[in-house]
Motif scaffolding. Structure first.
Motif, short mmCIF file in Angstrom:
data_model
loop_
_atom_site.label_atom_id
_atom_site.label_comp_id
_atom_site.label_asym_id
_atom_site.label_seq_id
_atom_site.Cartn_x
_atom_site.Cartn_y
_atom_site.Cartn_z
N VAL A 81 0.88 -1.38 0.13
CA VAL A 81 -0.11 0.04 0.06
C VAL A 81 0.90 0.60 0.01
O VAL A 81 2.02 1.27 0.59
N THR A 88 -0.91 7.44 2.79
CA THR A 88 -1.75 7.23 3.89
C THR A 88 -1.11 8.64 4.62
O THR A 88 -2.29 9.59 5.09
N ARG A 117 -7.77 -2.22 -6.03
CA ARG A 117 -7.70 -1.95 -4.26
C ARG A 117 -8.22 -0.56 -3.96
O ARG A 117 -6.87 0.29 -4.66
N ILE A 136 -8.71 2.65 -2.17
CA ILE A 136 -7.80 3.03 -0.10
C ILE A 136 -8.87 4.23 -0.39
O ILE A 136 -9.50 4.22 1.08
#
Length: 843
Positions: free
Chosen positions: A12, A17, A60, A62
């Protein structure tokens, strides 16, 4: 289906983030910590159902803001907009077995953080040339190289292996479109979303240029909302329903509470503000159902944006001096920090924290709810949200400051330029429980002083102060080297203001004085002074009334400290120390807009003046020096402001909303030109075209809406229809045929702040049409206000200074009359103020 092994090697993306982090705010200063969790929300959120999507499509997803979402690639276009199509080398990606995944853009701005491996082509969502969203894509190669590309809005963009067969596979990390905050919707036009770097909150418009919200939205730690007076640390916008985003340029926090007033770079006009409630602290609204309105998240998985406004009923069970709380409240989620709590049309509090158990993507901690009170902050709020360059509310003591405790330094809120906080000497104490509370009491020896000047005394400026005198004394002054440049003081129950002619220990003063009783001991009153350097006119206003004025032309600049509570009497001495209570000190580096809604004030002294053209075509301004009879308009002081105006049609109005009357003229070609007022003179060099096609119209000007800009009214002579032009454009018909022979005089004749229409018909009868609209023009049935006006040349203005619109008129014999207004469309007994006025037009 299991995910490809590439997931294990790439992982990831750490950068995604990091995008969820928040920005650090200004240094702490005097606020109380709140118990977590704060209601400050993030601007991106985990993608709903991401685990199921990964399992089904090997994509994916997020996080994002909900404006770029996964879509079925078979979805047909809507008009010229289709889907963003991502092509990959891995046939296991997507749902149709060909290595394709699609996304739909649902707003003008959006962001989606994701991981799609093996991307070689991105197709924009436009269906033909010139359509489609402008999208940027962030990608990373297997070697770790990161790049950002602009996607062709209506074509294909090759990336990775698609652009270079020798390149390594490329993973898509982010899709983004637009830069401004997304639009919002809602029934409450004054409540919007506040967006700052990494955070979202709710904000409420409480003045055209101010919103109130939670200080935690800007603090370094949202659970410890400490701020200082300053610009926001990161770019911040407020978006109201149906409005473009407005940028925030200044923060004024309330010490000890999770409350902040945020100033907008430009005012938002045409929206009814929600003012803070004025409920006394002893009457806390507990036990009653209130309403919180905001742009927070909800528990519905499919509704993960904060675009839509929603309301939450809440009943608080406990109140302190600064908070409202309930141990068990409704579900309130992130983004609702700063959401207004409304009661009887007023803003009682702003939401601060909540348990949030049951909110999406939050562990939660019960359902307790806390709001920071605003119902006792009327004095502070009114002071901060004014339009002054410097404002010292004297209503923001530190959290632990009880009544009688010493004053330290008080903030300069909403300033333009260098901030000038005031530092107190011994004997200055906080006081509470009065009409203006908190406030500062001076004991006849103490002062408050800044580190430098607040205004330039040899240029335009204004000052204002609210005071409750004991024995009186100097309220405000500004130091020179050996004396004060000006002083505002209370003596013998009256306000006085003076400017010194030179910087010597015992100067000559030009002084104006209000009547005795204008500042009675033990009672609150407010004095405002305006000074216009070009004309030398200084005017003293008391409680919104123009009470005295004179000229001061011996200008010099006092560059020392602004001072409250005394004035300088020598190089090292002070005198005139004030005994009493002070609240809300202000200073402007310009003539402040006068309390009256004057539209004919040409010389900036706060009084409406008379403008005429004579038989030679010269344009003259007759200044109004107050009083009645022949002194009202002084021919001896008249000033020529133009030549060659004899054949022109013109009106007087404050078009630029700066407190100075301008002139709008229609030339022979039907073009309307604005001649702006620059320091008591009309500027031909700066004239500008404000309308065309006016040759066949009779025109007038007034202000009938919330905008400070003047509105135009026009009668089309060919069909007699009456039109209204808000802010000078976008005409709306407000009267049917039959107005052709009328002369038009729009003005506020009822005292409600909205322009009505007064007109003289072809028979010389005077008719009044009340405006019944709250924001615009809707004319009620007419009523007759007079007869025999055929030979009169009138103009509508408040000449007497009593706050009511009068008619000032020259009759056929050249006698000048005032017909005093009564706020009902009719007039009192006329009185004469001039004779032998041989004029061609009056305005």
């Amino acid at each position: 289906m299991s995910a490809p092994s590439r997931w294990a090697t790439l992982g990831v993306v750490a950068a995604m983030t990091a995008s969820l982090s928040v920005v650090a705010g200004p240094a702490p200063a005097g606020a109380s910590a709140i118990s977590p969790p704060s209601l400050v929300g993030g601007d991106v959120h985990p993608y709903p159902g991401a685990a199921e999507i990964l399992e089904a499509q090997n994509v994916r997803l997020i996080s994002g803001d909900g404006h770029i979402v996964l879509a079925d690639c078979a979805t047909p276009p809507e008009g010229d907009i289709g889907l963003l199509r991502i092509w990959t080398t891995d046939e296991a990606i997507g749902s149709d077995g060909i290595g394709r995944v699609c996304f739909r853009v649902t707003g003008p701005t959006g962001v989606l953080n994701l991981e799609v491996p093996g991307v070689y082509e991105i197709r924009g969502d436009g269906q033909r040339e010139g359509t489609g969203h402008e999208v940027t894509a962030k990608l990373r190669s297997d070697e770790g190289e990161q790049l950002t590309i602009d996607v062709d809005p209506h074509g294909s963009t090759q990336v990775g292996l698609g652009a270079d067969p020798e390149a390594s596979p490329t993973m898509l990390l982010q899709l983004r479109t637009g830069t401004a905050p997304a639009p919002v919707t809602g029934e409450q036009a004054a409540i919007g979303r506040l967006s700052t770097q990494g955070r979202e909150c709710t904000a409420t418009l409480v003045a055209p240029r101010w919103v109130i919200s939670a200080a935690s939205c800007f603090a370094a730690d949202p659970n410890d909302p400490q701020l200082t007076e300053s610009p926001p640390a990161a770019t911040t916008h407020v978006t109201l329903p149906g409005r473009d985003a407005a940028e925030v340029d200044w923060l004024s926090p309330r010490p000890g509470r999770d409350v902040v007033l945020a100033r907008l770079a430009a005012p938002i006009n045409g929206v009814t503000v929600i003012p803070p409630a004025s409920t006394a602290p002893t009457a806390a609204p507990t036990g009653a159902e209130l309403t919180a309105v905001g742009h927070g998240r909800t528990a519905t998985d499919g509704d993960w944006t904060t675009d839509r406004q929603h309301s939450v009923p809440v009943t608080f069970t406990e109140a302190t001096a600064t908070t409202l709380t309930t141990a068990s409240g409704p579900l309130v989620c992130g983004g609702m920090a700063g959401a207004p709590v409304l009661h009887d049309g007023g803003l009682v509090a702003v939401l601060s924290q909540a348990g949030q158990a049951g909110c999406p993507d939050t562990e939660g901690n019960g359902s307790a709810l806390t709001a920071a009170r605003t119902d006792d902050l009327g004095t502070w709020g009114t002071a901060v949200t004014g339009d002054a360059d410097h404002t010292w509310s004297l209503a923001d003591p530190p959290p632990a400051a009880a009544s009688g405790s010493p004053v330290g330094t008080v903030a300069d809120s909403a300033f333009t330029g260098t901030g000038r906080p005031l530092t107190a000497t011994a004997g200055a104490t906080w006081t509470t429980g009065d009409t203006y509370s908190p406030a500062v009491r001076l004991n006849g020896a103490a002062t408050l002083a800044a580190a430098g000047p607040a205004v330039a005394t040899n240029a335009d400026f204004s000052i204002s102060a609210r005071a409750k005198p004991g024995t009186g004394g100097t309220v405000l002054s500004q130091d020179g080297t050996r004396t004060a440049g000006f002083k505002l003081w209370v003596e013998n129950d009256a306000w006085h203001f003076a400017m010194s002619r030179s910087d010597v220990a015992s100067p000559v003063w030009d002084t104006v004085s209000a009547p005795t009783g204008s500042a009675p001991a033990g009672a609150w009153s407010q004095a405002t002074v305006t000074y216009q350097a070009a004309t030398g006119v200084m005017v003293l206003w008391v409680d919104g009334r123009n009470v005295a004025g004179m000229r001061h032309t011996a200008k010099w600049e006092a560059t020392g400290a602004l001072r409250a509570g005394a004035h300088k009497t020598g190089a090292t001495s002070l005198g005139g120390h004030f005994d009493g209570v002070l609240s809300t000190l202000k200073a402007w580096n310009r003539p402040a807009l006068t309390p009256e809604r004057n539209t004919h004030d040409f010389d900036g002294d706060g009084r409406n003046d008379v403008i005429i053209t004579d038989g030679n075509g010269d344009l003259w301004m007759y200044p109004n020096w107050g009083g009645s009879g022949m002194n009202t308009v002084s021919g001896a002081d008249r000033v020529k402001i133009g030549t060659g105006w004899g054949s022109l049609r013109w009106i007087v109005t404050d078009w630029e909303a700066d407190g100075l009357a301008d002139v709008a003229m229609i030339d022979a070609d039907g073009e309307m030109w604005l001649y702006p007022n620059e320091g008591g003179k009309l500027s031909s060099a700066r004239r500008k075209l404000i309308g065309t096609g006016w040759g066949g119209y009779t025109h007038g000007a007034g202000n009938a809406d919330d905008s400070p800009h003047a509105d135009l009214f026009g009668i089309k002579k060919s069909d007699g229809k009456l039109y209204y032009y808000p802010n000078g454009g976008g005409k709306t018909q407000i009267g049917n045929s039959g107005w052709s022979a009328h002369r038009l005089f729009p003005a506020d004749f009822t005292g409600d702040g909205r322009a009505d229409v007064m007109a003289i018909d072809g028979k010389g009868e005077l008719w009044f049409y009340a405006n019944t609209s709250a924001n615009g023009v809707t004319l009620a049935a007419r009523s007759q206000s007079g007869t025999g006006w055929s030979s009169y040349k009138p103009v509508a203005m408040d000449l007497s200074g009593d706050g009511r619109t009068d008619l000032v008129a020259v009759d056929g014999k050249g006698t000048l009359w005032v017909y005093p207004g009564r706020d009902d469309g009719r007039f009192g007994a006329r009185y004469q103020i001039g004779v032998n006025w041989r004029i061609t037009a009056i305005g």
